[in-house]
Write a protein that holds these residues in place. Structure first.
Motif, PDB file in Angstrom:
ATOM      1  N   HIS A 123       0.831  -1.211   0.000  1.00  0.00           N
ATOM      2  CA  HIS A 123       0.000   0.000   0.000  1.00  0.00           C
ATOM      3  C   HIS A 123       0.861   1.254   0.000  1.00  0.00           C
ATOM      4  CE1 HIS A 123      -2.683  -3.135   1.533  1.00  0.00           C
ATOM      5  NE2 HIS A 123      -3.655  -2.446   1.005  1.00  0.00           N
ATOM      6  N   ASP A 129      -6.515   4.528   4.355  1.00  0.00           N
ATOM      7  CA  ASP A 129      -7.054   3.159   4.388  1.00  0.00           C
ATOM      8  C   ASP A 129      -7.346   2.690   5.816  1.00  0.00           C
ATOM      9  OD1 ASP A 129      -6.671   0.145   4.605  1.00  0.00           O
ATOM     10  OD2 ASP A 129      -6.639   0.390   2.425  1.00  0.00           O
ATOM     11  N   LYS A 180      -7.076  -0.084   7.300  1.00  0.00           N
ATOM     12  CA  LYS A 180      -6.117  -0.993   7.942  1.00  0.00           C
ATOM     13  C   LYS A 180      -4.994  -0.254   8.657  1.00  0.00           C
ATOM     14  CE  LYS A 180      -5.327  -3.352   4.153  1.00  0.00           C
ATOM     15  NZ  LYS A 180      -6.309  -2.464   3.485  1.00  0.00           N
ATOM     16  N   THR A 229     -13.150  -0.299  -1.654  1.00  0.00           N
ATOM     17  CA  THR A 229     -12.695  -1.350  -0.741  1.00  0.00           C
ATOM     18  C   THR A 229     -13.518  -2.634  -0.809  1.00  0.00           C
ATOM     19  OG1 THR A 229     -11.724   0.196   0.768  1.00  0.00           O
ATOM     20  CG2 THR A 229     -12.430  -1.844   1.750  1.00  0.00           C
ATOM     21  N   PHE A 230     -12.798  -3.736  -0.805  1.00  0.00           N
ATOM     22  CA  PHE A 230     -13.406  -5.068  -0.714  1.00  0.00           C
ATOM     23  C   PHE A 230     -13.877  -5.274   0.715  1.00  0.00           C
ATOM     24  CE2 PHE A 230     -13.002  -9.636   0.138  1.00  0.00           C
ATOM     25  CZ  PHE A 230     -13.639 -10.197  -0.947  1.00  0.00           C
ATOM     26  N   ASP A 274      -7.847  -0.993  -8.845  1.00  0.00           N
ATOM     27  CA  ASP A 274      -7.314  -1.324  -7.518  1.00  0.00           C
ATOM     28  C   ASP A 274      -7.276  -2.840  -7.348  1.00  0.00           C
ATOM     29  OD1 ASP A 274      -6.391  -0.763  -4.900  1.00  0.00           O
ATOM     30  OD2 ASP A 274      -8.416  -0.986  -4.090  1.00  0.00           O
ATOM     31  N   ALA A 297      -4.286  -6.393  -7.077  1.00  0.00           N
ATOM     32  CA  ALA A 297      -4.264  -7.489  -6.097  1.00  0.00           C
ATOM     33  C   ALA A 297      -4.116  -8.829  -6.815  1.00  0.00           C
ATOM     34  CB  ALA A 297      -5.541  -7.474  -5.267  1.00  0.00           C
ATOM     35  N   ARG A 346       2.376  -8.506  -3.512  1.00  0.00           N
ATOM     36  CA  ARG A 346       1.727  -7.649  -2.506  1.00  0.00           C
ATOM     37  C   ARG A 346       1.200  -8.473  -1.338  1.00  0.00           C
ATOM     38  NH1 ARG A 346      -3.004  -4.492  -4.290  1.00  0.00           N
ATOM     39  NH2 ARG A 346      -2.649  -3.111  -2.531  1.00  0.00           N
ATOM     40  N   ALA A 347       0.582  -9.590  -1.654  1.00  0.00           N
ATOM     41  CA  ALA A 347      -0.004 -10.406  -0.583  1.00  0.00           C
ATOM     42  C   ALA A 347       1.095 -10.866   0.386  1.00  0.00           C
ATOM     43  CB  ALA A 347      -0.742 -11.599  -1.171  1.00  0.00           C
ATOM     44  N   TYR A 352       2.425  -7.935   2.438  1.00  0.00           N
ATOM     45  CA  TYR A 352       1.519  -7.559   3.535  1.00  0.00           C
ATOM     46  C   TYR A 352       1.575  -8.599   4.656  1.00  0.00           C
ATOM     47  CZ  TYR A 352      -2.718  -5.888   5.873  1.00  0.00           C
ATOM     48  OH  TYR A 352      -3.622  -5.400   6.790  1.00  0.00           O
ATOM     49  N   ARG A 370       2.738 -12.775   9.455  1.00  0.00           N
ATOM     50  CA  ARG A 370       1.850 -13.928   9.334  1.00  0.00           C
ATOM     51  C   ARG A 370       2.562 -15.083   8.643  1.00  0.00           C
ATOM     52  NH1 ARG A 370      -3.296 -10.409   7.307  1.00  0.00           N
ATOM     53  NH2 ARG A 370      -4.086  -9.928   9.360  1.00  0.00           N
ATOM     54  N   GLN A 425      -9.575 -11.570   9.566  1.00  0.00           N
ATOM     55  CA  GLN A 425      -9.008 -11.958   8.281  1.00  0.00           C
ATOM     56  C   GLN A 425      -8.180 -13.225   8.474  1.00  0.00           C
ATOM     57  OE1 GLN A 425      -6.828  -8.996   6.212  1.00  0.00           O
ATOM     58  NE2 GLN A 425      -8.693  -7.958   5.603  1.00  0.00           N
ATOM     59  N   THR A 465      -1.221 -16.083   4.622  1.00  0.00           N
ATOM     60  CA  THR A 465      -1.350 -15.324   3.374  1.00  0.00           C
ATOM     61  C   THR A 465      -2.009 -16.157   2.281  1.00  0.00           C
ATOM     62  OG1 THR A 465       0.523 -13.963   3.973  1.00  0.00           O
ATOM     63  CG2 THR A 465      -0.032 -14.043   1.640  1.00  0.00           C
ATOM     64  N   HIS A 495      -5.613 -15.904   2.194  1.00  0.00           N
ATOM     65  CA  HIS A 495      -6.151 -14.632   1.684  1.00  0.00           C
ATOM     66  C   HIS A 495      -6.489 -14.738   0.187  1.00  0.00           C
ATOM     67  CE1 HIS A 495      -7.044 -10.404   1.753  1.00  0.00           C
ATOM     68  NE2 HIS A 495      -6.202 -10.166   0.766  1.00  0.00           N
ATOM     69  N   LYS A 514     -10.308 -13.757  -0.720  1.00  0.00           N
ATOM     70  CA  LYS A 514     -10.474 -12.540  -1.510  1.00  0.00           C
ATOM     71  C   LYS A 514      -9.943 -12.642  -2.951  1.00  0.00           C
ATOM     72  CE  LYS A 514      -9.056  -7.739  -1.905  1.00  0.00           C
ATOM     73  NZ  LYS A 514      -8.272  -6.630  -1.386  1.00  0.00           N
ATOM     74  N   LEU A 515      -8.642 -12.860  -3.097  1.00  0.00           N
ATOM     75  CA  LEU A 515      -8.003 -12.605  -4.394  1.00  0.00           C
ATOM     76  C   LEU A 515      -8.599 -13.409  -5.556  1.00  0.00           C
ATOM     77  CD1 LEU A 515      -4.304 -12.295  -3.136  1.00  0.00           C
ATOM     78  CD2 LEU A 515      -6.103 -10.566  -3.211  1.00  0.00           C
TER      79      LEU A 515
HETATM   80  P1  ADP Z   1      -8.923  -2.934  -0.801  1.00  0.00           P
HETATM   81  O1  ADP Z   1      -8.078  -2.170  -1.755  1.00  0.00           O
HETATM   82  O2  ADP Z   1     -10.070  -3.658  -1.425  1.00  0.00           O
HETATM   83  O3  ADP Z   1      -9.275  -2.148   0.436  1.00  0.00           O
HETATM   84  P2  ADP Z   1      -6.954  -4.119   0.775  1.00  0.00           P
HETATM   85  O4  ADP Z   1      -6.307  -2.794   0.897  1.00  0.00           O
HETATM   86  O5  ADP Z   1      -7.567  -4.758   1.980  1.00  0.00           O
HETATM   87  O6  ADP Z   1      -8.029  -4.089  -0.344  1.00  0.00           O
HETATM   88  O7  ADP Z   1      -5.967  -5.152   0.228  1.00  0.00           O
HETATM   89  C1  ADP Z   1      -5.066  -4.862  -0.767  1.00  0.00           C
HETATM   90  C2  ADP Z   1      -4.015  -5.890  -0.803  1.00  0.00           C
HETATM   91  O8  ADP Z   1      -3.331  -6.015   0.438  1.00  0.00           O
HETATM   92  C3  ADP Z   1      -4.552  -7.279  -1.026  1.00  0.00           C
HETATM   93  O9  ADP Z   1      -4.912  -7.487  -2.329  1.00  0.00           O
HETATM   94  C4  ADP Z   1      -3.382  -8.099  -0.582  1.00  0.00           C
HETATM   95  O10 ADP Z   1      -2.358  -8.085  -1.508  1.00  0.00           O
HETATM   96  C5  ADP Z   1      -2.980  -7.339   0.647  1.00  0.00           C
HETATM   97  N1  ADP Z   1      -3.703  -7.889   1.789  1.00  0.00           N
HETATM   98  C6  ADP Z   1      -4.746  -7.357   2.451  1.00  0.00           C
HETATM   99  N2  ADP Z   1      -5.150  -8.177   3.452  1.00  0.00           N
HETATM  100  C7  ADP Z   1      -4.320  -9.236   3.401  1.00  0.00           C
HETATM  101  C8  ADP Z   1      -4.183 -10.454   4.156  1.00  0.00           C
HETATM  102  N3  ADP Z   1      -5.004 -10.734   5.165  1.00  0.00           N
HETATM  103  N4  ADP Z   1      -3.199 -11.297   3.803  1.00  0.00           N
HETATM  104  C9  ADP Z   1      -2.370 -11.025   2.787  1.00  0.00           C
HETATM  105  N5  ADP Z   1      -2.438  -9.922   2.040  1.00  0.00           N
HETATM  106  C10 ADP Z   1      -3.405  -9.044   2.337  1.00  0.00           C
END
Ligand code: ADP
Ligand code: NI
Length: 219
Positions: free
Chosen positions: A25, A63, A65, A103-104, A125, A129, A137-138, A141, A147, A169, A173, A176, A180-181
């Protein structure tokens, strides 16, 4: 102030705010979303490119988070900036609605997009992901959150509300990807977004197959 100047100052502003963000991010995420938004917008008719670009550039400056305990809401932070730039109220409202809808919010929570511009920024956006960048990115994060990469005992949860998604959540990873992805491809809102998502999704599934083979010592 003319639109070009506003966009230029907004870029500088965002870059400053996100310069120390975690790798998923940081400013470069916003940069890619901005570029991809413009790419998708080329394929759509009647799009306000000023609104699209402001939405892309501002979508992650506050954001949830990373700003959990702050008094000001995400919308208020963005509104303050646009007021400072003397952007007209109609545009400001549109941009705030884009950011709110990007946002998801969980596997079983329906997306709402307020405009064509919002659909474009949301797709851009989400494309970030997916694919090679999505994988990077995953794990970036996950590392930032300390994690585990994967835990075979962990069950996948399909969240029914944004509140439960935010509260619980996945711990690993790899999970995730499932919560979501891998769901994003089916939720793209534009034709170009769907096209780009398809190849990025295929790449990610290939990646996960190889990951599991290696995890089990098969390859
Ligand atoms: P959005 O843009 O929909 O708000 P997020 O900012 O939550 O989405 O997530 C953007 C990216 O951050 C995800 O696509 C992933 O790469 C990473 N991410 C978010 N949450 C997690 C997680 N729990 N585990 C791993 N990666 C995450
Ligand atoms: Ni984002």
């Amino acid at each position: 102030m003319d639109k070009e100047k506003i966009l230029k100052l907004t870029k500088i502003h965002t870059r400053k705010i996100l310069s120390n963000g975690e790798p998923g991010h940081d400013w470069w995420h916003t940069y890619r979303v901005w570029r991809t938004s413009l790419k998708i917008a080329k394929h759509e008719k009647g799009v306000d490119l000023f609104v699209v670009q402001l939405g892309a550039l501002l979508h992650d400056i506050a954001d949830w988070k990373f700003h959990k305990n702050e008094a000001k809401s995400e919308g208020a932070v963005i509104r303050d900036w646009l007021i400072k730039m003397d952007v007209e109220k109609g545009v400001t409202d549109k941009v705030c609605r884009i950011v709110e809808s990007v946002t998801f919010k969980g596997a079983e929570v329906k997306d709402k997009v307020s405009s064509k511009e919002a659909a474009i920024v949301q797709d851009a956006d989400r494309l970030d992901a997916l694919g090679a960048i999505g994988v990077a990115r995953a794990f970036g994060y996950g590392g930032y959150k300390n994690r585990p990469m994967y835990d075979s005992r962990e069950k996948i949860r399909y969240h029914k509300s944004f509140r439960s998604y935010k509260a619980a959540q996945s711990k690993s990873t790899v999970n995730h990807f499932y919560e979501k992805l891998l769901l994003l491809k089916a939720r793209m809102k534009t034709k170009e977004g769907r096209r780009l998502a398809a190849s990025r999704d295929t790449f990610m599934r290939l990646y996960l197959n190889q990951f599991f083979e290696e995890w089990r010592g098969k390859k």
